[in-house]
Structures are given as structure tokens and as C-alpha cells.
Design a protein around this motif. Sequence first.
Motif, PDB file in Angstrom:
ATOM      1  N   LEU A  67      95.345 -13.885  70.724  1.00 45.64           N
ATOM      2  CA  LEU A  67      96.614 -13.156  70.722  1.00 45.64           C
ATOM      3  C   LEU A  67      96.371 -11.799  70.086  1.00 45.64           C
ATOM      4  O   LEU A  67      95.390 -11.619  69.361  1.00 45.64           O
ATOM      5  N   PRO A  68      97.249 -10.817  70.314  1.00 41.79           N
ATOM      6  CA  PRO A  68      97.090  -9.549  69.622  1.00 41.79           C
ATOM      7  C   PRO A  68      97.068  -9.768  68.120  1.00 41.79           C
ATOM      8  O   PRO A  68      97.741 -10.658  67.608  1.00 41.79           O
ATOM      9  N   PRO A  69      96.276  -8.991  67.373  1.00 42.24           N
ATOM     10  CA  PRO A  69      96.175  -9.214  65.936  1.00 42.24           C
ATOM     11  C   PRO A  69      97.520  -9.045  65.230  1.00 42.24           C
ATOM     12  O   PRO A  69      98.326  -8.191  65.588  1.00 42.24           O
ATOM     13  N   THR A 101     101.751 -26.407  64.704  1.00 42.60           N
ATOM     14  CA  THR A 101     101.316 -25.625  65.867  1.00 42.60           C
ATOM     15  C   THR A 101     101.575 -24.136  65.653  1.00 42.60           C
ATOM     16  O   THR A 101     100.734 -23.293  65.981  1.00 42.60           O
ATOM     17  N   ALA A 102     102.750 -23.821  65.099  1.00 44.81           N
ATOM     18  CA  ALA A 102     103.075 -22.418  64.834  1.00 44.81           C
ATOM     19  C   ALA A 102     102.107 -21.814  63.826  1.00 44.81           C
ATOM     20  O   ALA A 102     101.648 -20.669  63.975  1.00 44.81           O
ATOM     21  N   LEU A 103     101.788 -22.594  62.774  1.00 39.93           N
ATOM     22  CA  LEU A 103     100.854 -22.098  61.767  1.00 39.93           C
ATOM     23  C   LEU A 103      99.464 -21.885  62.369  1.00 39.93           C
ATOM     24  O   LEU A 103      98.799 -20.876  62.082  1.00 39.93           O
ATOM     25  N   ARG A 107      97.574 -18.372  62.485  1.00 40.99           N
ATOM     26  CA  ARG A 107      96.244 -18.288  61.873  1.00 40.99           C
ATOM     27  C   ARG A 107      95.221 -17.741  62.858  1.00 40.99           C
ATOM     28  O   ARG A 107      94.381 -16.910  62.502  1.00 40.99           O
ATOM     29  N   SER A 108      95.271 -18.201  64.117  1.00 41.84           N
ATOM     30  CA  SER A 108      94.279 -17.786  65.102  1.00 41.84           C
ATOM     31  C   SER A 108      94.375 -16.304  65.435  1.00 41.84           C
ATOM     32  O   SER A 108      93.408 -15.708  65.915  1.00 41.84           O
ATOM     33  N   ALA A 109      95.525 -15.706  65.177  1.00 43.27           N
ATOM     34  CA  ALA A 109      95.723 -14.299  65.528  1.00 43.27           C
ATOM     35  C   ALA A 109      95.534 -13.367  64.342  1.00 43.27           C
ATOM     36  O   ALA A 109      95.671 -12.155  64.484  1.00 43.27           O
ATOM     37  N   LEU A 110      95.210 -13.925  63.172  1.00 42.43           N
ATOM     38  CA  LEU A 110      95.054 -13.102  61.986  1.00 42.43           C
ATOM     39  C   LEU A 110      93.657 -12.473  61.924  1.00 42.43           C
ATOM     40  O   LEU A 110      92.683 -13.068  62.394  1.00 42.43           O
ATOM     41  N   PRO A 111      93.545 -11.305  61.311  1.00 37.06           N
ATOM     42  CA  PRO A 111      92.221 -10.771  61.005  1.00 37.06           C
ATOM     43  C   PRO A 111      91.473 -11.727  60.070  1.00 37.06           C
ATOM     44  O   PRO A 111      92.085 -12.540  59.369  1.00 37.06           O
ATOM     45  N   LEU A 112      90.164 -11.624  60.051  1.00 46.50           N
ATOM     46  CA  LEU A 112      89.336 -12.576  59.318  1.00 46.50           C
ATOM     47  C   LEU A 112      89.738 -12.694  57.857  1.00 46.50           C
ATOM     48  O   LEU A 112      89.833 -13.809  57.312  1.00 46.50           O
TER      49      LEU A 112
END
Length: 232
Positions: A67-69, A101-103, A107-112
Motif C-alpha cells: 500500500l502507499p506508505p 486485520t486492520a492492524l 503495519r504492512s504499509a508503514l516505513p521500516l
Amino acid sequence: MSRSARLLQLLDQLRRARQPQTGPALAQALGISLRTLYRDIATLREQGAAIAGEPGMGYEMRPGFVLPPLMFTPDELEALLLGARWASQQADPALAQAAQTALDRVRSALPLELRIEVDTSGLLVPAMDRADAPTEPWQTPLRHAIRHQRKIVLHYRDEKGQPSERCIWPFAMAFFDRHRVLAAWCELRQDFRHFRADRVRSVTALSERYPEPRAHLIERWSRQLCSRTDLC
């Protein structure tokens, strides 16, 4: 399900898949037609999703795209994390799974660096003792009735054990540590009433929408609470 929610679900399916997914398998998982799936994939590609594959070959998300960051301040991230963890403990199984699922999606779209903050957060929500505060099986239909502004018939026992049957307009539910409390307009009493979910014996969902918008009910209910408690 809205189209935007369906597109997010499709992204999640592709993100979690370990191998290319066929069109029919994706369509079945999402409960949509194959034609709708092809349109959704085209829409996601137009919006920048790196989805590889063609009909008959299967589809997969190219590495590096989810997803977009997203950017959050540390306080915002901790608030989201605590809220999702609390919901996973306090709510019914469907809402608890939605919180997780939302979390995962956030999380998957966050910067490292922010993803590390989530994974190593020291803010915890202790697991509740379900024997002490069990989840009522009708939480899900009650939530759906609130969301869709529909009447329900409530079979209820009061604090003295007296049974009653009420047709109500549910518009809010409060999640306390050990109890869930439903706020509704009661047709029998012609007034606002509160019902503890653990005293509900059964729920019959009706197809009829209640005649007043939920926002108006909440506004009138809030004014009545203020007038009775002098909190405003």
C-alpha cells in the motif's frame, strides 16, 4: 460490502498469498463474479498496484508493493495499536479479527522504522478472563443492527430476572471492562433505555429500518443524559 472495502480485501488476499492466485480462486474467496474480479484488478493497477499476471495464469503482488506508505506520529501509532489490541480482547470474534486485520494492514504499509516501533511496543493490553467476562453471542447482530439502523426484537431479563420482549431501535453500544451496554429507543416505553448484553436471551433482527436517523437519536439521547445528570 462497499467497493473500496472489496478492493482492500483483494489487496490483502494478494499480499498474503505465497504463490500466484487464479482468478476463479480469488473471486470465490471474495464472493464476487470473475468479471467483477477482472474489473477490480484493472482498477487497482490504474491506482498503482503492482499486480502481475493474466487470466488463466494467476495473479500475484510484485515484491516491494503493498500500500502507499503511511506516516504517523509516535502518539498516533500508539493510540492505534492500543485501540486494536483492546478491541481484539473486548469485542466479539468478528470485530476482534477485524481489529487484527486492520492492524496488520497498517503495519504492512508503514516505513521500516515505524514498523519496528509497532513490533517492539511496550504498551500491552492484558488478556481478559473470558470465564469472568464472556463474549455474548449476539454482539455481532447488535453491531450490525446499529450500523444499518434497523429495528430488533430483544428478549431480555432485567436485574431481578423478569423476562420481557422489546422492539427497540439500537443506536450505540458501550464496551466496559466486564459488560457491554446497548443504548436504544424502546417502543414499549417510548423512551431511551439501556440493556446489558449479558442479560439478553436472544435477538431477532428485523428488516425494517427505524424511522429516525441514528445521529438524531444519539443527539437526543445525549441531551437527555445531560439534563438528568447535570454533566453538561
